[in-house]
Scaffold this active site. Structure first.
Site, short mmCIF file in Angstrom:
data_model
loop_
_atom_site.label_atom_id
_atom_site.label_comp_id
_atom_site.label_asym_id
_atom_site.label_seq_id
_atom_site.Cartn_x
_atom_site.Cartn_y
_atom_site.Cartn_z
N SER A 121 0.82 -1.21 0.00
CA SER A 121 0.00 0.00 0.00
C SER A 121 0.85 1.26 0.00
O SER A 121 0.32 2.35 -0.21
CB SER A 121 -0.91 0.01 1.24
OG SER A 121 -0.13 0.01 2.42
N HIS A 142 -2.29 -2.81 -6.18
CA HIS A 142 -2.77 -2.53 -4.81
C HIS A 142 -4.28 -2.61 -4.76
O HIS A 142 -4.99 -1.74 -5.27
CB HIS A 142 -2.28 -1.16 -4.35
CG HIS A 142 -2.78 -0.77 -3.00
ND1 HIS A 142 -3.11 0.52 -2.65
CD2 HIS A 142 -3.01 -1.52 -1.89
CE1 HIS A 142 -3.52 0.55 -1.41
NE2 HIS A 142 -3.47 -0.68 -0.92
N GLU A 154 -5.02 0.12 -7.62
CA GLU A 154 -3.94 1.00 -8.08
C GLU A 154 -2.87 0.14 -8.76
O GLU A 154 -2.28 -0.75 -8.12
CB GLU A 154 -3.33 1.75 -6.90
CG GLU A 154 -4.27 2.78 -6.28
CD GLU A 154 -3.66 3.49 -5.08
OE1 GLU A 154 -3.90 4.69 -4.92
OE2 GLU A 154 -2.96 2.82 -4.27
N ASN A 192 -3.48 6.52 -0.47
CA ASN A 192 -2.83 6.69 0.83
C ASN A 192 -2.00 7.95 0.91
O ASN A 192 -1.86 8.55 1.98
CB ASN A 192 -1.97 5.47 1.15
CG ASN A 192 -2.80 4.30 1.65
OD1 ASN A 192 -3.88 4.48 2.20
ND2 ASN A 192 -2.31 3.09 1.44
#
Length: 490
Positions: A121, A142, A154, A192
């Site tokens: 991540s 991800h 992702e 993130n």
């Protein structure tokens, strides 16, 4: 040469890995699930069976469909069984040494044409790829938790990824029923990298006493429409996970906004990790806070600032007497900026509070250093009579909501400016990966570039932190009179 994906290996069958295995099996692919030992393997099998059982109970799968999904998954403790896999994705703990060691082993075991993917991540995909003899065949893939439900994937390309491979993996994600975004290899990728600094800043705001935990959560949930407030979300993600992602971001950027808030470090050190430990910013068995017994006792109210006439009419309709600010028992200054300078001009500066309306549900009530606690309490009660959720806060630049939103939007502009993610992909990532009602660029268009730029300037003037300085592109767009960042690509 285009890759063909029919057999997929998943290494690590915790909650996330088992969910990823389920996603591939649901799409008709053959899956080989690998764990370190027989105990972990049985736990992984249990995760997969429990997830499909829930889908069956909810009517999202039939019994035959469940059986077919499970039949496509083979369980093993041997990496050697991945020798003929077309794609191998790892979902082991977020420890770089573990991932690098695994990819070294996969490089030895797997066929030359395999695509090796990491579900990290936030860690560097490039650093993981460098442990192999085929870095061009390594990507990030991800998934978001829970993988069978969340639509975003992702796809992370590095500077060594083979031309076109990221697009092939994105096509595979679509085959899985997911929505991919293809991004460059930066710590935290898109979701993130934008989410964690916002959450971390909320923790700093709490620690500095700008506003309380529940008030900040309510402001962002009710005022902005986010599915959860920042502290509820931190507890859900896990404070240890959030802390580690912030550490990764800070190591790459050295941006103070990414440095974990001291209160976050303290809670993690104490083992208070959020829902997984039963206590974090919130307690699992925490009783609801009783509503304070606030009864407006001001017989007269004065209203100042832009929109004073309209808000005054609203107060009159609720039965409050409007008078000149100099004579009022409570003075409300409608403002997006600190109001202490207005207070000192009044004969009774302790009677003034700032008020910033956020949407039609939230009222930020800002107390200056001169505001009396009694007056603040009266103001909070008055907001409740008007049907608004009062968010008490200190008289600081941009108060609560805008102080959290504007730096997040600024980060999105910097992300686009750096060239590693498109406007559409950033918006998609935040809507699908974080459940936001709109992406950051959609929000920028709604709020206005100049409003956000000026708010950032106010934050920078107050805190003198470079992270609050408007992104150069944002400043230039406002100066040039360009109404939307999207106009750059039109």
């Amino acid at each position: 040469m285009a890759s063909t994906f029919e057999t997929v290996g998943v290494v690590g069958l915790g909650t996330m890995g088992a969910g990823i295995a389920e996603v591939f099996a649901r799409a008709g692919l053959t899956v080989i699930g690998v764990e370190a030992d027989s105990g972990a393997l049985e736990r992984g099998r249990g995760h997969l069976e429990a997830s499909t059982d829930r889908a069956l109970a909810r009517g999202r799968l039939t019994g035959d469909q469940k059986a077919e999904i499970l039949s496509r998954v083979t369980f093993t403790t041997s990496l050697e069984d991945l020798a003929e896999a077309d794609l191998v994705i790892e979902a082991i703990p977020e420890v770089m040494d573990f991932k690098r060691a695994l990819f070294t082993d996969l490089d030895r075991v797997c066929k030359p044409s395999v695509v090796l993917a990491t579900n990290t991540s936030s860690l560097s995909v490039t650093a993981i790829a460098a442990t192999t003899t085929r870095p061009g065949r390594v990507v990030g893939m991800h998934f978001f938790n829970p993988a069978p439900v969340m639509k975003l994937v992702e796809v992370v390309r590095t500077v060594t990824t083979d031309e076109g491979l990221a697009d092939e993996v994105a096509d595979l994600a679509r085959r899985l029923g997911k929505t991919p975004v293809v991004v460059g290899d930066r710590a935290g990728f898109v979701a993130n990298r934008l989410l964690l600094p916002y959450l971390n800043q909320a923790a700093v705001m709490l620690e500095n006493g700008v506003a309380g935990r529940d008030d900040i959560d309510a402001a962002m949930r009710l005022g902005v429409g986010l599915p959860m407030g920042p502290f509820a979300l931190l507890d859900l993600i896990g404070l240890d996970t959030s802390y580690e992602i912030c550490e990764v971001l800070f190591r790459e950027t050295r941006d103070r906004r990414h440095a974990p808030a001291p209160i976050l470090r303290e809670l993690v050190t104490a083992g208070l990790l959020g829902r997984k430990s039963g206590q974090g910013f919130h307690c699992a068995e925490e009783p609801e806070s009783p509503s304070p017994d606030e009864k407006p006792s001001a017989s007269s109210v004065g209203v100042l600032g832009e929109g004073a006439e309209e808000f005054g009419a609203r107060l009159s309709g609720a039965g409050f007497k409007l008078v000149d600010a100099d004579d009022a028992e409570l003075v409300i200054a409608l403002s997006r900026t600190p109001v202490v300078e207005l207070a000192v001009r009044l004969p009774h500066p302790g009677r003034l509070v700032g008020l910033h309306l956020v949407g039609d549900r939230v009222a930020e009530v800002a107390s200056t250093v001169l505001t009396s606690p009694e007056v603040a309490s009266v103001a909070h009660g008055l907001m409740r009579i008007l049907g608004l959720t009062a968010v008490p806060c200190k008289d600081r630049a941009e108060f609560v909501v805008d102080a959290l939103l504007y730096p997040y939007l600024n980060d999105a502009v910097r992300m686009y400016e750096s060239g590693y993610a498109s406007i559409e992909d950033v918006d998609t990532a935040m809507r699908l990966g974080c459940g936001y009602p709109e992406g950051p660029f959609e929000m920028l268009d709604r709020l206005g570039l100049e409003t956000v730029r000026d708010g950032l300037r106010a934050l920078y003037a107050e805190y003198r932190d470079p992270c609050f300085a408007p992104a150069p592109l944002l400043d230039q767009l406002v100066t040039a009179g360009v109404p939307s960042i999207r106009d750059l690509s039109s």
